[in-house]
Design a protein around this motif. Structure first.
Motif, short mmCIF file in Angstrom:
data_model
loop_
_atom_site.label_atom_id
_atom_site.label_comp_id
_atom_site.label_asym_id
_atom_site.label_seq_id
_atom_site.Cartn_x
_atom_site.Cartn_y
_atom_site.Cartn_z
N LEU A 157 0.88 -1.25 -0.03
CA LEU A 157 -0.06 -0.20 -0.06
C LEU A 157 0.87 1.41 0.10
O LEU A 157 0.61 2.28 -0.66
N HIS A 158 2.15 1.18 0.74
CA HIS A 158 2.72 2.27 0.70
C HIS A 158 3.33 2.65 -0.75
O HIS A 158 3.50 4.00 -1.13
N SER A 159 3.61 1.65 -1.45
CA SER A 159 4.52 1.92 -2.69
C SER A 159 2.96 2.34 -3.93
O SER A 159 3.43 3.32 -4.56
N GLY A 206 5.87 4.25 5.10
CA GLY A 206 7.06 3.86 4.74
C GLY A 206 7.92 3.43 5.77
O GLY A 206 8.47 2.23 5.97
N ILE A 207 7.92 3.96 7.07
CA ILE A 207 8.58 4.02 8.05
C ILE A 207 8.16 2.77 8.82
O ILE A 207 8.69 1.82 9.23
N SER A 208 6.72 2.60 8.90
CA SER A 208 6.17 1.46 9.54
C SER A 208 6.69 0.12 8.64
O SER A 208 6.85 -0.82 9.43
N GLU A 209 6.28 0.36 7.31
CA GLU A 209 6.75 -0.94 6.49
C GLU A 209 8.26 -1.57 6.79
O GLU A 209 8.41 -2.51 6.84
N ARG A 210 9.12 -0.37 6.78
CA ARG A 210 10.51 -0.87 6.84
C ARG A 210 10.70 -1.33 8.26
O ARG A 210 11.42 -2.46 8.67
N ALA A 211 10.20 -0.80 9.36
CA ALA A 211 10.41 -1.15 10.64
C ALA A 211 9.76 -2.64 10.85
O ALA A 211 10.61 -3.59 11.41
N ALA A 212 8.76 -2.82 10.37
CA ALA A 212 8.16 -4.33 10.42
C ALA A 212 8.99 -5.24 9.55
O ALA A 212 8.98 -6.51 9.94
N TRP A 213 9.86 -4.80 8.48
CA TRP A 213 10.31 -6.02 7.68
C TRP A 213 11.79 -5.90 8.32
O TRP A 213 12.23 -7.14 8.30
N GLN A 234 17.11 1.26 17.16
CA GLN A 234 17.01 1.73 15.71
C GLN A 234 15.33 1.89 15.62
O GLN A 234 14.90 2.73 14.76
N GLN A 235 14.39 1.21 16.37
CA GLN A 235 13.08 1.30 16.19
C GLN A 235 12.84 2.82 16.64
O GLN A 235 11.86 3.46 16.33
N ALA A 236 13.52 3.30 18.01
CA ALA A 236 13.28 4.49 18.50
C ALA A 236 13.57 5.43 17.44
O ALA A 236 12.90 6.55 17.32
N THR A 237 14.87 5.51 16.59
CA THR A 237 15.30 6.34 15.74
C THR A 237 13.94 6.46 14.44
O THR A 237 13.97 7.59 14.37
N SER A 238 13.89 5.30 14.21
CA SER A 238 12.70 5.41 13.06
C SER A 238 11.43 6.09 13.48
O SER A 238 10.84 6.75 12.42
N SER A 239 10.99 5.66 14.68
CA SER A 239 9.65 6.45 15.00
C SER A 239 10.00 7.76 15.35
O SER A 239 9.13 8.66 15.10
N PHE A 240 10.82 8.26 15.84
CA PHE A 240 11.17 9.80 15.92
C PHE A 240 11.22 10.41 14.55
O PHE A 240 10.89 11.61 14.29
N VAL A 241 11.88 9.58 13.50
CA VAL A 241 11.77 10.34 11.91
C VAL A 241 10.19 10.58 11.86
O VAL A 241 10.03 11.65 11.44
#
Length: 266
Positions: A138-140, A196-203, A217-224
């Motif tokens: 869905l992101h794409s 996209g952030i959620s998809e990359r984190a889940a993957w 890593q997860q905290a950094t992506s979430s703060f983005v």
């Protein structure tokens, strides 16, 4: 809510309004800068850095980095041009607006190349070609739709207002739609980035998906995502408040009235 964007509804004095504008503007730059910084840290420190097509896994890291730099930060900056420089000549603001959007376009195209190369040139653990199917998430889907809308908006705006430039009545007709779609596309960009952030984190973030823990890593992506959202909100507040809208300068007043009268007579 309509009162908040009614130019006749005044709560603050002019000096207070200017102070509030400056505070929100500074906040927007802090939030936008942090989003760019953290996505760079995320991709360089936790995702093993950057490379070109010889290493598709690392080339992918340009995708989120350039999207946040271009489609989020520089896109937002381009919307703010007519607010931050509302007392400058319109030609200066228009030129800067076009330059920023053109830069966004470059970042966007490089980011798209990175993700398609990652899919098309992907290899398995043994080094054998193992392509990943394009455009299945869905992101794409939403992301590609936003890209098409942005390119259309860019082309129409460039032709209408910059080169070759359309007649004044056409400019006036297109302007409300140009402004509306610019804001809507910017909002959809923020939504797409969050997806996209959620998809990359889940993957990729096994600390979350397998270990069930919060990691750096997860905290950094979430703060983005958080700072992207806050930057978007600040930009929208600055852009949508009619009190901070650019008004014609004294030397432009004659032309402004002339074009308005010409449009009404037509």
């Amino acid at each position: 809510m309509s009162l908040l964007f009614d130019p006749g509804f005044v709560i603050l004095r002019e000096d207070q309004s200017v102070k509030l504008f400056n505070i929100i503007l500074v906040m927007s730059q802090v939030f936008g800068g942090l989003a760019v910084l953290l996505v760079t840290v995320w991709m360089s420190k936790f995702e093993n850095g950057f490379s070109w097509s010889e290493d598709p896994d690392k080339e992918f890291n340009y995708h989120p980095t350039f999207m946040v730099m271009g489609m989020v930060f520089l896109f937002g900056e381009s919307l703010l041009v007519y607010r931050v420089f509302r007392n400058e000549h319109k030609k200066f603001s228009k030129t800067l607006h076009v330059i920023l959007h053109s830069t966004v376009l470059v970042f966007m195209l490089m980011a798209l190349k990175a993700v398609f190369d990652y899919h098309n040139l992907h290899k398995d653990a043994a080094g054998n070609p193992a392509q990943i199917v394009n455009l299945v998430s869905l992101h794409s889907w939403i992301g590609l739709s936003v890209v098409i809308l942005y390119c259309t908006q860019y082309a129409v705006g460039f032709i209408t207002y910059f080169f070759p430039g359309m007649p004044i009545p056409i400019r006036q007709l297109v302007m409300p739609f140009h402004q509306l779609f610019g804001v809507l596309i910017f909002i959809f960009v923020a939504i797409t980035v969050a997806m996209g952030i959620s998809e990359r984190a889940a993957w990729k973030h096994t600390c979350w998906t397998k270990d069930g823990q919060m990691c750096a890593q997860q905290a950094t992506s979430s703060f983005v995502g958080v700072f992207t959202f806050l930057f978007t909100v600040c930009v929208l507040i600055l852009v949508l408040n009619p009190r901070w809208k650019r008004q014609p300068l004294p030397e432009e007043e004659g032309l402004h009235h002339l074009t308005s009268s010409h449009s009404m007579s037509d």
